[in-house]
Enzyme design. Structure first.
Site, short mmCIF file in Angstrom:
data_model
loop_
_atom_site.label_atom_id
_atom_site.label_comp_id
_atom_site.label_asym_id
_atom_site.label_seq_id
_atom_site.Cartn_x
_atom_site.Cartn_y
_atom_site.Cartn_z
CE1 TYR A 73 2.02 10.19 -0.82
CE2 TYR A 73 3.77 11.79 -0.48
CZ TYR A 73 2.42 11.48 -0.53
OH TYR A 73 1.50 12.46 -0.30
CE LYS A 106 -12.03 1.77 -3.11
NZ LYS A 106 -13.39 2.27 -2.81
CG ASP A 151 -15.06 4.51 -0.56
OD1 ASP A 151 -14.68 3.81 0.40
OD2 ASP A 151 -15.70 4.05 -1.52
CG ASP A 190 -0.99 13.82 1.19
OD1 ASP A 190 -0.62 14.72 1.97
OD2 ASP A 190 -1.18 14.00 -0.03
CG ASP A 221 -4.33 18.65 3.17
OD1 ASP A 221 -3.40 18.41 3.96
OD2 ASP A 221 -4.23 19.43 2.19
#
Ligand code: IPM
Ligand code: MN
Length: 356
Positions: free
Chosen positions: A141, A191, A223, A247, A251
């Site tokens: 970001y 990751k 993942d 982020d 959701d």
């Protein structure tokens, strides 16, 4: 106690739900003998329309002086032109950075009466109670370079994912502390099989774990974490991760409870001051109609009381009132089943206030 709260209602349903959370805070103030003063400021699309900037200096300055900030939502189709000079979302990023709010807390705990509303089977939802701690001021970001590049006839674009050791340390520290009074289980999501920034993240997480011997620490690849959120969501307690992963995962986590309209969040920094907002977006399709679910914002107000004002009892009273009204069958449009009575934004709030 006296507290000064800045409200940033923003766009879409932001003003609808923020007004209701303010009502609830006023009732709490009256019942418990506190004085809360409120000051409204601009952010997002409405700020662009009024001042040309997504976060006017005056708004940031007011927030810097406040004990806490209550935000609604930003954005909408009106400001979605990809070639626009400024976007409402920039206001949100600027305020997070400007207030040094590096940690975003998103608790996920489905209400049993709403298990039907979840896309997962009821038996999967049972026992789900976790909190995501998302790093909020670093990673993709904010990393630089962040730009488009012209190469003759071709164009490329670059974003940068960079993490400093101190950024990882402070967010891991918070995750371990949050886990202590809970199930003492931190899941760090990265990751590390591909990203060097994730390998640093994992190294520091492991190193810091030595200071928290009674907390269990797992490392899970992002993942796999995305998969486990739908296959075994009850296995999580505290999930800590970098900005972009957080982020995306939040959701996904949000729909487990049945509606995005229900979930609060807190963005915290070094001191007590924090920014509190429902995790749902601006929902422009239902803005101004008085039908949005105010519970995400009301529960954000509860988090504000707990984290910024140290009013844990008052926070619990709001949360308990919300639980009770949901158990009693009070439903806004997003969580009603066919044939059930649908309450307005205002009526939902009345039902919470009645139980305070
Ligand atoms: C969120 C939102 C924001 C983010 C957007 C609106 C910039 O999706 O708070 O999760 O990506 O952080
Ligand atoms: Mn998001």
């Amino acid at each position: 106690m006296n507290a000064h709260i800045v409200t940033l209602p923003g766009d879409g349903i932001g003003p609808d739900v923020t007004a209701q959370a303010v009502r609830v805070l006023q009732v709490i103030a009256g019942k418990f003998g506190h004085t809360f003063s409120f000051e409204q400021q601009l952010i997002g699309g409405i700020a662009i329309d009024t001042t040309g900037m997504a976060l006017p200096r005056e708004s940031l300055d007011a927030c810097l002086e406040a004990d806490a900030v209550l935000l609604g939502a930003v954005g909408g189709p009106k400001w979605d032109d990809p070639r626009a000079k400024t976007r409402p979302e920039e206001g949100l990023l600027a305020i997070r950075k400007g207030l040094g709010l590096y940690a975003n807390l998103r608790p996920v705990k489905p209400h049993p009466a709403l298990a039907f509303a979840s896309p997962l089977r009821e038996e999967k939802i049972k026992g789900v109670d976790f909190i995501v701690v998302r790093e909020l001021t670093g990673g993709l970001y904010f990393g630089t370079p962040k730009e488009r590049r012209q190469h003759g006839d071709h164009v490329s674009a670059v974003d940068t994912m960079e993490y400093h050791d101190y950024e990882i340390r402070r967010i891991m520290d918070l995750a371990f502390k949050l886990a202590a009074p809970r199930k003492k289980h931190v899941t760090s999501v990265d990751k590390a099989n591909v990203l060097v920034s994730s390998r640093l993240w994992r190294e520091i997480a492991t190193e810091m774990h030595a200071d928290y011997p009674d907390i269990k620490l797992d490392h899970v690849l992002v993942d796999t974490a995305a998969m486990r959120l739908v296959t075994s969501p009850a296995s999580f307690d505290v999930v800590v991760t970098e900005n972009t992963f957080g982020d995306i995962l939040t959701d996904e986590a949000a729909v487990l409870v049945g509606s995005m309209g229900l979930l609060p969040s807190a963005s915290l920094g070094k001191g007590k001051m924090g920014l509190y907002e429902p995790i749902h977006g601006s929902a422009p399709d239902i803005a101004g109609q008085g039908i949005a679910n105010p519970l995400g914002s009301i529960l954000s107000a509860a988090m504000l009381l707990r984290h910024s004002l140290d009013l844990a009892q008052e926070a619990a009273v709001i949360e308990q009132s919300v639980n009770e009204m949901l158990s009693a069958g009070c439903r806004s449009a997003d969580i009603a089943r066919p044939g059930e009575t649908v309450l307005t934004t205002m009526q939902m709030t009345d039902e919470v206030i009645r139980r305070i």
